[in-house]
Design an enzyme around this catalytic site. Structure first.
Site, short mmCIF file in Angstrom:
data_model
loop_
_atom_site.label_atom_id
_atom_site.label_comp_id
_atom_site.label_asym_id
_atom_site.label_seq_id
_atom_site.Cartn_x
_atom_site.Cartn_y
_atom_site.Cartn_z
N GLY A 74 51.50 37.95 42.91
CA GLY A 74 50.73 36.71 42.95
C GLY A 74 49.25 36.98 43.10
O GLY A 74 48.79 38.12 43.04
N ASP A 75 48.51 35.90 43.32
CA ASP A 75 47.06 35.93 43.42
C ASP A 75 46.65 35.47 44.81
O ASP A 75 46.95 34.35 45.22
CB ASP A 75 46.46 35.00 42.35
CG ASP A 75 44.94 35.03 42.31
OD1 ASP A 75 44.31 35.47 43.29
OD2 ASP A 75 44.38 34.59 41.29
N HIS A 88 36.02 43.28 52.14
CA HIS A 88 34.75 43.90 51.76
C HIS A 88 34.54 43.90 50.24
O HIS A 88 33.44 44.20 49.77
CB HIS A 88 34.62 45.31 52.34
CG HIS A 88 35.45 46.35 51.65
ND1 HIS A 88 35.18 47.70 51.77
CD2 HIS A 88 36.54 46.28 50.83
CE1 HIS A 88 36.06 48.39 51.07
NE2 HIS A 88 36.90 47.55 50.50
N ASP A 102 50.97 41.57 45.97
CA ASP A 102 49.82 42.04 45.20
C ASP A 102 49.96 41.55 43.77
O ASP A 102 50.93 40.86 43.43
CB ASP A 102 49.71 43.57 45.26
CG ASP A 102 48.26 44.05 45.20
OD1 ASP A 102 47.50 43.52 44.35
OD2 ASP A 102 47.87 44.94 45.98
N ARG A 156 41.13 46.44 53.94
CA ARG A 156 40.09 46.82 52.98
C ARG A 156 40.06 45.89 51.77
O ARG A 156 39.91 46.32 50.64
CB ARG A 156 40.31 48.28 52.54
CG ARG A 156 40.22 49.28 53.67
CD ARG A 156 40.41 50.70 53.19
NE ARG A 156 41.72 50.89 52.57
CZ ARG A 156 42.13 52.05 52.04
NH1 ARG A 156 41.34 53.09 52.06
NH2 ARG A 156 43.34 52.15 51.51
#
Length: 324
Positions: free
Chosen positions: A217-218, A237, A191, A234
């Site tokens: 990280g991304d 969305h 994350d 989740r």
């Protein structure tokens, strides 16, 4: 008909009353006992007369009940508002920025532009990044709203997984649920740096920290390689189709042949209220959307992933599998 319409029009008042009760700690104070309004007021630090009026409304919607001695107690639904159940989720939904963002809905409907950005001048995640207290409420609420996580190891066979990678996994609630059910597996929690920094305490409480690697990280740039199973709960969305396609392609690039991706989301189908309500909420907050099963399958196909089965989970959630 008029009565049903009035319930819709006043629904926001009921929600605000519920949020206020959660902030006061009403559910936790009533847990396992019945109290008169004055007794409860002393415990939660409230004005007895005002609290009594709140309790009457909560009784009217089935969150509490009252006996002949004017003692209030929790109903099974009301007990779900306790702090170790869905109370933190209610606290999150009661945050002022949620309601304020929805006031931008007419702007979104007229222009297609994002309501939250229009109202606050920046995206929701940037808004949270600048306010650690709000970010903490957000992460705690999201974790509390993930009671269905314990069903994921039941719905999917993780027995052959040596490494499970939880992508944008927050404090690691889902990863911990999987690892606790499969002691032979190791996990990677991935994350943003500020989110990963909050995870060790939770993972330690769940007794899985020693089997976890924390990686910052991304998602849109790269994700850890070498996982047998990747979790994406989740997340899709939150984003429009273009960003989802990029995200899924990044996942696919990191996955070895035969690796699995598990997507946990609400799935839109005809006549289902919750996914449709959340769909509008995502339109307001992030520009994302809830999708039909077919829409998810199209996104997965486009990323070079093979969609698999769709399994129902509690709280209106679904698990959709895909293979590299």
């Amino acid at each position: 008909m008029e009565h049903d319409l009035m319930r819709i029009l006043t629904g926001g008042w009921v929600a605000e009353a519920t949020f206020a009760a959660v902030r006061l700690g009403v559910a936790d104070s009533l847990a396992g006992q019945r109290l008169r309004p004055a007794e409860l007021a002393l415990r939660v630090g409230a004005h007895a007369g005002s609290l009594h009026r709140l309790l009457r409304l909560l009784a009217g919607v089935g969150l509490v009940d009252v006996d002949d001695d004017d003692r209030y107690g929790l109903t099974p639904m009301g007990a779900m508002l306790e702090r170790d159940r869905l109370g933190p989720l209610a606290a999150l939904y009661g945050e002022d920025y949620f309601g304020t963002a929805w006031r931008g809905l007419p702007h979104t409907l007229r222009t297609g532009e994002l309501a939250f950005d229009h109202v606050f001048g920046r995206p929701v995640f940037a808004h949270l990044a600048n306010d650690p207290d709000r970010a903490s409420v957000f992460n705690t609420g999201m974790a509390a709203g993930a009671a269905f996580f314990r069903e994921v190891p039941v719905a999917h066979d993780f027995s052959g997984a040596r490494t499970v990678v939880d992508l944008a996994g927050g404090t690691g609630a889902l990863l911990a649920a999987v690892l606790r059910d499969h002691p032979g597996a190791r996990g990677i929690l991935f994350d943003l740096p500020e989110v990963v920094a909050t995870a060790p305490a939770h993972l330690e409480r769940m007794e899985v920290l020693d089997r976890c690697e924390l990686v910052a990280g991304d998602l849109f740039e790269s994700v850890p390689r070498g996982g047998d199973v990747y979790l994406l709960s989740r997340i899709l969305h939150d984003w429009d189709d273009e960003r989802c396609a990029r995200l899924l392609s990044t996942c696919a690039a990191a996955m070895d042949k035969g690796a699995q991706l598990l997507i946990v989301e609400r799935v839109v189908s005809a006549g289902t209220y919750l996914p449709l309500a959340y769909d509008l909420h995502m339109m307001v907050m992030t520009g994302g959307r809830e999708r039909t099963e077919e829409e998810y399958r199209v996104l997965l196909d486009g990323a070079g992933l093979v969609p698999g089965k769709l399994v129902e989970l509690p709280l209106g959630m679904h698990l959709l599998t895909a293979t590299r």
